[in-house]
Design an enzyme around this catalytic site. Structure first.
Site, short mmCIF file in Angstrom:
data_model
loop_
_atom_site.label_atom_id
_atom_site.label_comp_id
_atom_site.label_asym_id
_atom_site.label_seq_id
_atom_site.Cartn_x
_atom_site.Cartn_y
_atom_site.Cartn_z
N TYR A 124 0.96 -1.35 0.11
CA TYR A 124 0.21 -0.13 -0.01
C TYR A 124 0.83 1.36 0.02
O TYR A 124 0.52 1.99 -0.65
CB TYR A 124 -0.96 -0.04 1.15
CG TYR A 124 -1.99 1.15 1.25
CD1 TYR A 124 -3.04 1.19 0.41
CD2 TYR A 124 -1.90 2.04 2.30
CE1 TYR A 124 -3.71 2.20 0.20
CE2 TYR A 124 -2.94 3.14 2.36
CZ TYR A 124 -3.75 3.22 1.32
OH TYR A 124 -4.67 4.21 1.35
N ASN A 169 -13.93 -0.26 13.59
CA ASN A 169 -13.95 -0.97 14.59
C ASN A 169 -14.51 -0.83 15.78
O ASN A 169 -15.52 -1.52 16.47
CB ASN A 169 -12.38 -1.37 14.82
CG ASN A 169 -11.64 -2.43 13.85
OD1 ASN A 169 -12.58 -2.89 13.04
ND2 ASN A 169 -10.46 -2.71 14.04
N GLN A 183 -5.21 -1.24 19.74
CA GLN A 183 -3.77 -1.99 19.58
C GLN A 183 -2.57 -1.18 20.36
O GLN A 183 -2.73 0.05 20.35
CB GLN A 183 -3.25 -1.74 17.82
CG GLN A 183 -4.25 -2.54 17.12
CD GLN A 183 -3.55 -2.66 15.82
OE1 GLN A 183 -2.93 -1.93 15.37
NE2 GLN A 183 -4.05 -3.89 15.07
N ASP A 250 3.52 0.10 12.08
CA ASP A 250 2.15 0.84 12.31
C ASP A 250 2.78 2.28 12.60
O ASP A 250 3.84 2.26 13.73
CB ASP A 250 1.34 0.55 13.64
CG ASP A 250 0.17 1.10 13.61
OD1 ASP A 250 -0.47 1.47 12.70
OD2 ASP A 250 -0.23 1.51 14.88
N PRO A 251 2.41 3.29 12.07
CA PRO A 251 2.90 4.69 12.45
C PRO A 251 2.66 5.05 13.65
O PRO A 251 1.40 4.94 14.07
CB PRO A 251 2.30 5.38 11.21
CG PRO A 251 1.91 4.67 10.14
CD PRO A 251 1.46 3.24 10.93
#
Length: 294
Positions: A124, A169, A183, A250-251
Site C-alpha cells: 500500500y 472497529n 492496538q 504501524d505509524p
C-alpha cells in the site's frame, strides 16, 4: 451527481466496495455503473477521472498484497493511459501512508517519508508512492493534467462494518457490546476527517489549478485510547477497553499540515470528531439492525 451538469460513470470491482452504497443513483439518467477492475485497460470517454481505486484498510490490503500493488501500479498506469487518450484531467487519491512512520511531526507535503520497502504494509505505502511517481512522469512527459491528494484517515457512514480500520472497529464493537480493542501501546495518534469534508476537498482540488500533492485531512490529533474513550462515552459506556498486539510498521503519529489546502484550495474541515461519530453510529445501527436503547 448533485451538480446537474455532471454525468458520472462509476467503475468498481467490488473488492471492498458495495453496490448498496449506490442504490440512490442506480437507474438515474446521468449515472452509469460499470463492473470493471482498473488493472485491466478501460476504454471510455470522460473529461475528469477521480482515481480512488485501492483497498485502504490493512485487513484488505494484507489479505491480497499483490492485488493491492497491481491496483496502485498497473491501475494507475491504465488510468493515466485513459487520461492521455481522451485528454482528461486525473486526480489520484494518494495517502498519508507515503510518509510512512514519520520522523517529522506534523507532516507537510515536502516531507519525503520514512517507509519500509519490504514490510507487510509496503504494497500500500510503496504502491501509492509509485502511483505518485507515475502521475508526475506522465505530467512531465505527456503534459497530462494531474492532481494529487494525500488523504489522511477518513471516516463516515457506509464504511465496511468489519473494515479493520479503527473508527469502524470501535463503533461496531461498541454497538455489539464487545470490548473495544486498542492496538498497543494506544498512544499512537491519528487525525480523522469526516467524509463530507474530504469530498469537498477533493472536488476543490480537481476544479482548481494546483497539481499537488496536497494534504487533505483533519489536523485534530487523537491517540487511539482517546478515540476509544470517546466512542465508549458516546455509544456504550458499559464496554471495556482492552489492548491487543499491534501490526508491524504501524505509524506512531499522524497529523497533516493543511496550510497548502487552506491557501490554495480555500479548504479546511468543518465537522468535528464528536459530530461525525454519531452520524456513523446511526448508519451502523441501521445496517446491523441494533437500535439505540431508550
Amino acid at each position: 451527481m448533485e451538480n446537474e451538469k455532471n454525468e458520472v460513470v462509476v467503475v468498481d470491482n467490488y473488492f471492498t466496495g458495495s453496490k448498496d452504497n449506490l442504490t440512490q443513483w442506480i437507474g438515474h439518467p446521468r449515472f452509469e455503473l460499470i463492473r470493471h477492475d482498473v488493472t485491466e485497460p478501460l476504454l471510455i470517454e470522460v473529461d475528469q477521472i477521480y482515481h480512488l481505486a485501492c483497498p485502504a484498510s490493512p485487513i484488505f490490503y494484507k489479505h491480497n498484497p499483490v492485488k493491492t500493488i497491481k491496483t496502485n501500479v498497473i491501475g494507475t498506469l491504465n488510468m493515466l493511459g485513459l487520461a492521455k487518450r481522451v485528454g482528461a484531467r486525473i486526480l489520484l487519491t494518494s495517502t498519508s501512508e507515503v510518509y510512512g512512520d514519520p520522523l517529522v511531526h506534523p507532516q507537510d507535503e515536502s516531507y519525503w517519508g520514512n517507509v519500509n520497502p519490504i514490510g507487510v504494509r509496503s504494497c500500500y505505502d510503496e504502491g501509492k508512492r509509485v502511483a505518485e511517481t507515475l502521475m508526475f512522469d506522465y505530467h512531465r512527459q505527456h503534459g497530462i493534467e494531474i492532481r494529487i491528494a494525500r488523504i489522511f484517515n477518513t471516516y463516515g457512514p457506509r464504511m465496511n462494518i468489519d473494515d479493520g480500520r479503527v473508527v469502524s472497529n470501535f463503533i461496531a464493537q461498541a454497538i455489539r457490546n464487545e470490548p473495544l480493542t486498542v492496538q498497543s501501546p494506544g498512544t499512537q495518534t491519528r487525525s480523522f476527517c469526516y467524509v463530507s469534508d474530504m469530498v469537498d476537498g477533493l472536488v476543490r482540488l480537481m476544479e482548481g489549478n494546483n497539481t499537488g500533492p496536497i494534504n487533505i485531512g483533519n489536523p485534530g490529533e487523537f491517540t487511539m485510547l482517546e478515540l476509544a474513550e470517546n466512542v465508549k462515552e458516546l455509544i456504550n459506556p458499559e464496554v471495556k477497553i482492552i489492548h491487543v498486539e499491534n501490526t508491524p510498521d504501524d505509524p506512531r503519529q499522524r497529523k497533516p499540515v493543511i496550510t497548502k489546502a487552506k491557501e490554495l484550495l480555500g479548504w479546511e474541515p468543518t465537522v468535528k470528531l464528536l459530530e461525525g461519530l454519531p452520524r456513523m453510529e446511526e448508519d451502523f445501527r441501521k445496517r446491523l439492525g441494533i437500535p439505540k436503547k431508550a
